[in-house]
Design an enzyme around this catalytic site. Structure first.
Site, PDB file in Angstrom:
ATOM      1  N   THR A  13      45.354  33.392  55.073  1.00  0.00           N
ATOM      2  CA  THR A  13      44.090  32.715  55.383  1.00  0.00           C
ATOM      3  C   THR A  13      43.154  33.701  56.072  1.00  0.00           C
ATOM      4  OG1 THR A  13      44.928  31.935  57.524  1.00  0.00           O
ATOM      5  CG2 THR A  13      45.113  30.419  55.638  1.00  0.00           C
ATOM      6  N   ASN A  15      40.389  34.378  58.472  1.00  0.00           N
ATOM      7  CA  ASN A  15      39.831  33.650  59.617  1.00  0.00           C
ATOM      8  C   ASN A  15      38.434  34.168  59.931  1.00  0.00           C
ATOM      9  OD1 ASN A  15      42.813  33.544  59.739  1.00  0.00           O
ATOM     10  ND2 ASN A  15      42.506  32.456  61.672  1.00  0.00           N
ATOM     11  N   GLU A  39      40.020  28.749  59.066  1.00  0.00           N
ATOM     12  CA  GLU A  39      40.815  29.636  58.203  1.00  0.00           C
ATOM     13  C   GLU A  39      40.646  29.232  56.751  1.00  0.00           C
ATOM     14  OE1 GLU A  39      44.976  29.786  59.003  1.00  0.00           O
ATOM     15  OE2 GLU A  39      44.777  28.641  60.843  1.00  0.00           O
TER      16      GLU A  39
HETATM   17  P1  ADP Z   1      45.627  36.605  60.114  1.00  0.00           P
HETATM   18  O1  ADP Z   1      46.523  35.888  61.085  1.00  0.00           O
HETATM   19  O2  ADP Z   1      45.101  37.910  60.663  1.00  0.00           O
HETATM   20  O3  ADP Z   1      44.508  35.736  59.593  1.00  0.00           O
HETATM   21  P2  ADP Z   1      46.985  36.209  57.556  1.00  0.00           P
HETATM   22  O4  ADP Z   1      48.457  36.396  57.389  1.00  0.00           O
HETATM   23  O5  ADP Z   1      46.441  34.823  57.582  1.00  0.00           O
HETATM   24  O6  ADP Z   1      46.559  36.997  58.874  1.00  0.00           O
HETATM   25  O7  ADP Z   1      46.284  37.054  56.414  1.00  0.00           O
HETATM   26  C1  ADP Z   1      44.886  36.973  56.272  1.00  0.00           C
HETATM   27  C2  ADP Z   1      44.259  38.201  55.627  1.00  0.00           C
HETATM   28  O8  ADP Z   1      44.814  38.422  54.322  1.00  0.00           O
HETATM   29  C3  ADP Z   1      42.776  37.972  55.381  1.00  0.00           C
HETATM   30  O9  ADP Z   1      41.990  38.303  56.527  1.00  0.00           O
HETATM   31  C4  ADP Z   1      42.486  38.882  54.198  1.00  0.00           C
HETATM   32  O10 ADP Z   1      42.109  40.189  54.660  1.00  0.00           O
HETATM   33  C5  ADP Z   1      43.827  38.970  53.461  1.00  0.00           C
HETATM   34  N1  ADP Z   1      43.900  38.187  52.209  1.00  0.00           N
HETATM   35  C6  ADP Z   1      44.441  38.679  51.050  1.00  0.00           C
HETATM   36  N2  ADP Z   1      44.384  37.770  50.062  1.00  0.00           N
HETATM   37  C7  ADP Z   1      43.795  36.642  50.592  1.00  0.00           C
HETATM   38  C8  ADP Z   1      43.443  35.355  50.033  1.00  0.00           C
HETATM   39  N3  ADP Z   1      43.693  35.045  48.754  1.00  0.00           N
HETATM   40  N4  ADP Z   1      42.838  34.459  50.867  1.00  0.00           N
HETATM   41  C9  ADP Z   1      42.585  34.776  52.156  1.00  0.00           C
HETATM   42  N5  ADP Z   1      42.898  35.969  52.723  1.00  0.00           N
HETATM   43  C10 ADP Z   1      43.488  36.917  51.961  1.00  0.00           C
HETATM   44  N1  RBF Z   2      48.173  23.503  59.996  1.00  0.00           N
HETATM   45  C1  RBF Z   2      48.640  22.350  60.557  1.00  0.00           C
HETATM   46  O1  RBF Z   2      49.224  22.398  61.622  1.00  0.00           O
HETATM   47  N2  RBF Z   2      48.447  21.127  59.947  1.00  0.00           N
HETATM   48  C2  RBF Z   2      47.799  21.009  58.761  1.00  0.00           C
HETATM   49  O2  RBF Z   2      47.647  19.888  58.246  1.00  0.00           O
HETATM   50  C3  RBF Z   2      47.327  22.210  58.123  1.00  0.00           C
HETATM   51  N3  RBF Z   2      46.691  22.159  56.929  1.00  0.00           N
HETATM   52  C4  RBF Z   2      46.249  23.317  56.346  1.00  0.00           C
HETATM   53  C5  RBF Z   2      45.610  23.261  55.111  1.00  0.00           C
HETATM   54  C6  RBF Z   2      45.152  24.411  54.492  1.00  0.00           C
HETATM   55  C7  RBF Z   2      44.488  24.316  53.140  1.00  0.00           C
HETATM   56  C8  RBF Z   2      45.323  25.667  55.131  1.00  0.00           C
HETATM   57  C9  RBF Z   2      44.822  26.935  54.483  1.00  0.00           C
HETATM   58  C10 RBF Z   2      45.947  25.741  56.363  1.00  0.00           C
HETATM   59  C11 RBF Z   2      46.423  24.576  56.995  1.00  0.00           C
HETATM   60  N4  RBF Z   2      47.056  24.613  58.229  1.00  0.00           N
HETATM   61  C12 RBF Z   2      47.520  23.461  58.805  1.00  0.00           C
HETATM   62  C13 RBF Z   2      47.058  25.863  59.003  1.00  0.00           C
HETATM   63  C14 RBF Z   2      48.307  26.677  58.932  1.00  0.00           C
HETATM   64  O3  RBF Z   2      49.133  26.206  59.942  1.00  0.00           O
HETATM   65  C15 RBF Z   2      47.868  28.124  59.166  1.00  0.00           C
HETATM   66  O4  RBF Z   2      47.228  28.624  58.036  1.00  0.00           O
HETATM   67  C16 RBF Z   2      49.000  29.007  59.556  1.00  0.00           C
HETATM   68  O5  RBF Z   2      49.491  28.545  60.768  1.00  0.00           O
HETATM   69  C17 RBF Z   2      48.546  30.439  59.763  1.00  0.00           C
HETATM   70  O6  RBF Z   2      47.556  30.556  60.729  1.00  0.00           O
HETATM   71 MG    MG Z   3      44.810  33.753  58.833  1.00  0.00          MG
END
Ligand code: ADP
Ligand code: RBF
Ligand code: MG
Length: 178
Positions: free
Chosen positions: A44, A46, A107
């Protein structure tokens, strides 16, 4: 906790988004909680929570939303080499009850395979619909399953003409909050 039972395959009015949608939100892609949503197979991107104020949406309800994401470079910064494009996205605005976050987060999972990370890019979001509230879950697997369903709901929702046409919104031309 998540209510039991089947989920709707598609959400939102068939003709296109209705008020308060579309919502416009933007910000720089920053490091998140480092909790490894990549480990969940669902990275995701952020953006700072302040990004909600770009369109004046700081009061938006927590939950899961869908729409379009536009990635671009921020001029004059050490930036990632992003291919400027509009992608389908699903996103979470909220407290992530499963992880008991103490900060509200924004996110976005972009439904596209990227060759590399894009921290530092500018992400502009056109939010077209609300999918569901955020829930707590009995397990990580249950959370992942629901996020996978959110992705399908978003994909089906965005395929409709009244939603596809927003890909060309002028917000994606680089304006702050047109
Ligand atoms: P963080 O906790 O730093 O957000 P994540 O494990 O959620 O780490 O990874 C997020 C990062 O992955 C994004 O900031 C982006 O640079 C990269 N990324 C690669 N592919 C995707 C995608 N399909 N959607 C969102 N982020 C992506
Ligand atoms: N986290 C929750 O605790 N409850 C949720 O219902 C929830 N729904 C999500 C739905 C989507 C489409 C996405 C992308 C994330 C969601 N998350 C939710 C957040 C998830 O916990 C988070 O992406 C991871 O913890 C990494 O930060
Ligand atoms: Mg993230």
């Amino acid at each position: 906790m998540r209510p039991s039972g089947p989920r709707d395959p598609v959400v939102g009015p068939p003709g296109g988004p209705e008020p308060p949608f579309p919502l416009r939100v933007a910000g720089e892609v920053v490091k998140g909680f480092g909790r490894g949503s990549k480990d969940l197979g669902i990275p995701t991107a952020n953006i700072p929570i302040e990004g909600l104020s770009v369109g004046g949406h700081e009061d938006v309800e927590s939950g899961v939303y869908y729409g379009w994401a536009f990635l671009s470079s921020i001029p004059d910064t050490a930036k990632p080499d992003v291919k400027e494009d509009v992608y389908p996205m699903v996103m979470s605005i909220g407290w992530n009850p499963f992880y008991k976050n103490e900060k509200r987060s924004v996110e976005v999972h972009i439904m596209h395979d990227f060759p590399a990370d894009f921290y530092g890019a500018r992400m502009s979001l056109l939010i077209l619909g609300f999918i569901r509230p955020e829930y707590d879950y009995v397990s990580k697997e249950a959370l992942i399953e629901d996020i996978r369903t959110d992705m399908e709901v978003a994909r089906r929702g965005l395929e409709r003409d009244g939603y596809l046409r927003w890909k060309d919104d002028k917000f994606f031309g680089g304006d702050e909050a047109s």
